[in-house]
Design an enzyme around this catalytic site. Structure first.
Site, PDB file in Angstrom:
ATOM      1  CB  SER A 162      -0.924  -0.116   0.986  1.00  0.00           C
ATOM      2  OG  SER A 162      -1.900   1.170   1.142  1.00  0.00           O
ATOM      3  CG  HIS A 189      -4.090  -1.027  -0.683  1.00  0.00           C
ATOM      4  ND1 HIS A 189      -3.849  -0.630   0.698  1.00  0.00           N
ATOM      5  CD2 HIS A 189      -4.428  -2.267  -0.984  1.00  0.00           C
ATOM      6  CE1 HIS A 189      -4.323  -1.844   1.240  1.00  0.00           C
ATOM      7  NE2 HIS A 189      -4.592  -2.799   0.278  1.00  0.00           N
ATOM      8  CG  ASP A 282      -5.790  -5.368   2.770  1.00  0.00           C
ATOM      9  OD1 ASP A 282      -6.349  -6.304   3.021  1.00  0.00           O
ATOM     10  OD2 ASP A 282      -5.270  -4.824   1.547  1.00  0.00           O
TER      11      ASP A 282
END
Length: 341
Positions: A162, A189, A282
């Site tokens: 991310s 992401h 996540d």
């Protein structure tokens, strides 16, 4: 949310201020006209989110992002005129810690520009709240595509990232030619509107080709496969890749957790799960599922992470067999899976 704006163009800054002011739940706490001023104002009055332009006097948006993430970290959304014309700068900013990118409403020539920006801000708000606020973002320590559905895939490297991920991914894969039978899949992401740019940029950094994944593609070797949708990347028992909107209320899109869990459930060969820098949690539970399925799992360490959120969550769950600095992850992948001679 408390929002800071960093933009030296008065009309652009005012357009951004009006978009934020059009909602009751957000407020502009300051406007910086230079990168230096943005760094100073973040230290004096840290906002929940900064709308960061790329081109500013004294200090550009990339360097301002890097300094903010080191000194007084907070969520940063790059908002610039035409992101597609500044791909290298965009990915340098994402590598420095920015979460996402979008176009400045007044400059992109689309009537729904304000709507798109507000949608991005809502997503940032979900990410911040899901991650426990900006307090969780601790400063850092100083070619042609191969044939799909290759039946000979026996190894899989699954990478999730991310905040700061684009540069981290490029570093661990740089100079590596994986052996036959080894597939590489990256879940970063990033908004689907910029996924193609990410794949092209990443391909320029590597010695093997990179392409985005279309629904129905299969695992294959000799290429880095990149998730391209705001829906979640999934893998089935026949090694077909696809996208699924569920879970719809999950803030992280595409979700690393969803893909890692699919790998744990369906991949029958040797897999390596790598969880890199990122805000939030996540990927941690998915990495644990991979470890419990008997696969090798690696998390990036705190000192080399732009934001030590996702890897920290994995460490807390005991999901990572190894916690390594960024420059050690690439060699570990080579020793685990081999290289093409």
């Amino acid at each position: 949310m408390k929002i800071g704006i960093a933009n030296d163009v008065a009309m652009a800054a005012e357009a951004l201020r009006r978009v934020v002011a059009s909602t009751a739940e957000h407020q502009v706490v300051w406007i910086a006209r230079t990168g230096v001023e943005a760094v100073r104002l973040c230290a004096e009055n840290r906002p929940d989110l900064v709308l960061m332009d790329l081109n500013m006097p004294e200090l550009d948006g990339v360097e301002a992002t890097r300094r903010i993430m080191e000194q007084s970290p907070c969520a940063i959304l790059v908002v610039t005129g035409r992101p597609q014309d500044s791909v290298n700068q965009v990915f340098r900013a994402l590598g420095a810690g920015a979460l996402d990118v979008t176009a400045t409403p007044m400059l992109q020539g689309k009537a729904d520009g304000a709507t798109e920006l507000l949608a991005k801000i809502r997503t940032m708000d979900k990410l911040i709240r899901h991650s426990g606020g900006n307090q969780s973002m601790q400063p850092r320590s100083p070619t042609a595509a191969p044939e799909p559905r290759d039946p000979g895939i026996t190894r899989l490297v699954a990478i999730g990232a991310s905040t700061g991920g684009p540069v981290a991914v490029s570093k661990i894969l740089a100079g590596w030619a994986p052996p036959p039978g080894c597939a590489i899949v990256v879940v970063q992401h990033i908004d689907e509107n910029f996924a193609d740019h990410f794949a092209r940029w990443l391909g320029e950094q590597l010695t093997i080709p990179v392409r985005v994944i279309d629904d129905g593609d299969g695992l294959c070797h000799g290429v880095v496969l990149v998730a391209k949708s705001n829906d979640h990347l999934v893998l089935d028992k026949d090694y077909r890749l696809g996208y699924d909107a569920a879970p719809r209320d999950y803030a992280y899109r595409p979700s690393v957790d969803v893909f890692f869990r699919c790998v744990a459930r369906h991949f029958r060969g040797d897999a390596v799960g790598v969880l890199l820098t990122g805000m939030g949690r996540d990927g941690a539970e998915g990495l644990l599922a991979m470890r419990q399925a008997g696969h090798t799992t690696i998390a990036q360490d705190q000192a080399t992470s732009a934001v030590y959120g996702m890897p920290r969550a994995a460490v807390e769950l005991d999901a990572a067999q190894m916690v390594l600095p960024l420059d050690k992850i690439g060699p570990m992948l080579r020793s685990t899976t081999g290289s093409r001679s």
